[in-house]
Design an enzyme around this catalytic site. Sequence first.
Site, PDB file in Angstrom:
ATOM      1  N   PRO A 217       4.021 -14.650  30.560  1.00  0.00           N
ATOM      2  CA  PRO A 217       2.689 -14.171  30.233  1.00  0.00           C
ATOM      3  C   PRO A 217       2.001 -13.417  31.362  1.00  0.00           C
ATOM      4  CG  PRO A 217       2.713 -16.563  30.453  1.00  0.00           C
ATOM      5  CD  PRO A 217       4.144 -16.110  30.433  1.00  0.00           C
ATOM      6  N   ASN A 218       1.352 -12.348  30.954  1.00  0.00           N
ATOM      7  CA  ASN A 218       0.502 -11.495  31.803  1.00  0.00           C
ATOM      8  C   ASN A 218       1.283 -10.605  32.764  1.00  0.00           C
ATOM      9  OD1 ASN A 218      -2.031 -12.433  30.734  1.00  0.00           O
ATOM     10  ND2 ASN A 218      -1.589 -14.369  31.753  1.00  0.00           N
TER      11      ASN A 218
ATOM     12  N   ARG B  85      -3.674  -4.559  37.968  1.00  0.00           N
ATOM     13  CA  ARG B  85      -4.785  -5.390  38.438  1.00  0.00           C
ATOM     14  C   ARG B  85      -4.259  -6.342  39.508  1.00  0.00           C
ATOM     15  NH1 ARG B  85      -7.604  -8.465  34.103  1.00  0.00           N
ATOM     16  NH2 ARG B  85      -9.155  -8.492  35.748  1.00  0.00           N
TER      17      ARG B  85
ATOM     18  N   TYR C 206      -0.226  -9.243  43.681  1.00  0.00           N
ATOM     19  CA  TYR C 206       1.047  -8.876  43.047  1.00  0.00           C
ATOM     20  C   TYR C 206       1.547  -7.468  43.402  1.00  0.00           C
ATOM     21  CZ  TYR C 206      -0.024 -13.024  40.315  1.00  0.00           C
ATOM     22  OH  TYR C 206      -0.317 -14.310  39.941  1.00  0.00           O
TER      23      TYR C 206
ATOM     24  N   ASN D  26      11.043 -15.067  35.529  1.00  0.00           N
ATOM     25  CA  ASN D  26       9.689 -15.233  36.041  1.00  0.00           C
ATOM     26  C   ASN D  26       8.850 -15.682  34.852  1.00  0.00           C
ATOM     27  OD1 ASN D  26       7.150 -15.217  37.088  1.00  0.00           O
ATOM     28  ND2 ASN D  26       7.298 -13.183  38.015  1.00  0.00           N
TER      29      ASN D  26
ATOM     30  N   ALA E 114       2.738 -18.221  34.323  1.00  0.00           N
ATOM     31  CA  ALA E 114       2.005 -19.490  34.322  1.00  0.00           C
ATOM     32  C   ALA E 114       2.746 -20.590  33.559  1.00  0.00           C
ATOM     33  CB  ALA E 114       0.619 -19.284  33.727  1.00  0.00           C
TER      34      ALA E 114
ATOM     35  N   GLU F 167      15.050 -18.865  39.053  1.00  0.00           N
ATOM     36  CA  GLU F 167      13.588 -18.811  38.905  1.00  0.00           C
ATOM     37  C   GLU F 167      13.040 -17.839  39.943  1.00  0.00           C
ATOM     38  OE1 GLU F 167      11.792 -22.606  39.622  1.00  0.00           O
ATOM     39  OE2 GLU F 167       9.746 -21.794  39.586  1.00  0.00           O
TER      40      GLU F 167
ATOM     41  N   HIS G 181       9.429 -15.869  41.564  1.00  0.00           N
ATOM     42  CA  HIS G 181       7.990 -15.597  41.639  1.00  0.00           C
ATOM     43  C   HIS G 181       7.748 -14.492  42.649  1.00  0.00           C
ATOM     44  CE1 HIS G 181       7.279 -18.939  39.095  1.00  0.00           C
ATOM     45  NE2 HIS G 181       8.081 -19.652  39.860  1.00  0.00           N
TER      46      HIS G 181
ATOM     47  N   ARG H 290      -0.500 -20.805  47.454  1.00  0.00           N
ATOM     48  CA  ARG H 290      -1.617 -20.573  46.536  1.00  0.00           C
ATOM     49  C   ARG H 290      -2.193 -21.914  46.046  1.00  0.00           C
ATOM     50  NH1 ARG H 290       0.017 -16.089  42.341  1.00  0.00           N
ATOM     51  NH2 ARG H 290      -2.271 -16.105  42.061  1.00  0.00           N
TER      52      ARG H 290
END
Length: 152
Positions: free
Chosen positions: A10-11, A18, A23, A79, A82, A103, A105, A112
């Site tokens: 997601p996203n 943005r 990112y 990835n 969330a 995995e 990121h 974070r």
Amino acid sequence: MTTVLVLNGPNLNLLGTRKPEVYGRTTLSDVEALCRAEAAELGLTVEFRQSNHEGELVDWIHEFGWEAKAGRCIGAVVNAGAYTHTSVALHDAIEGIELPVIELHISNVHRREPFRHHSYISPVAVGVVVGLGVQGYPLAIRALSQLSRDAG
Ligand code: CA2
């Protein structure tokens, strides 16, 4: 040709548009190009997908798990966005179908918020790439390729 799945949750479709301070400015289609270039060097083809829907990600993990069993897929770079921090369903899908997963990121989730420190994916992943920016994607593809060669 043998495939590597690159799965984005997601996203991640917002990448490069943005939050560049977290990112970067690379878009998801730039990431796809990076993956295709790396895979081509390794003699692999890339299936590059993104979804904002947990069930769709589960379905794709199943689809490529069967492809892996048939010897047509070496595994997946995932990835999960969330869903990494929330999804027992993704954990169960990866474990159940026995798809080799790295995995990934883009950001260093451990630097974070505490809610990003736990992953439901890590216990069922063969490895984890964290915090190397979008360059982590081609590195993860190379690692999956090597692991698949080692497994012979
Ligand atoms: O660092 C990563 O790659 C993450 O998987 C990205 C997820 C986040 O929830 C994870 O904790 C870490 C978020 C992806 C959302 O990406 C955006 C990109 C641009 C603007 C807004 C969101």
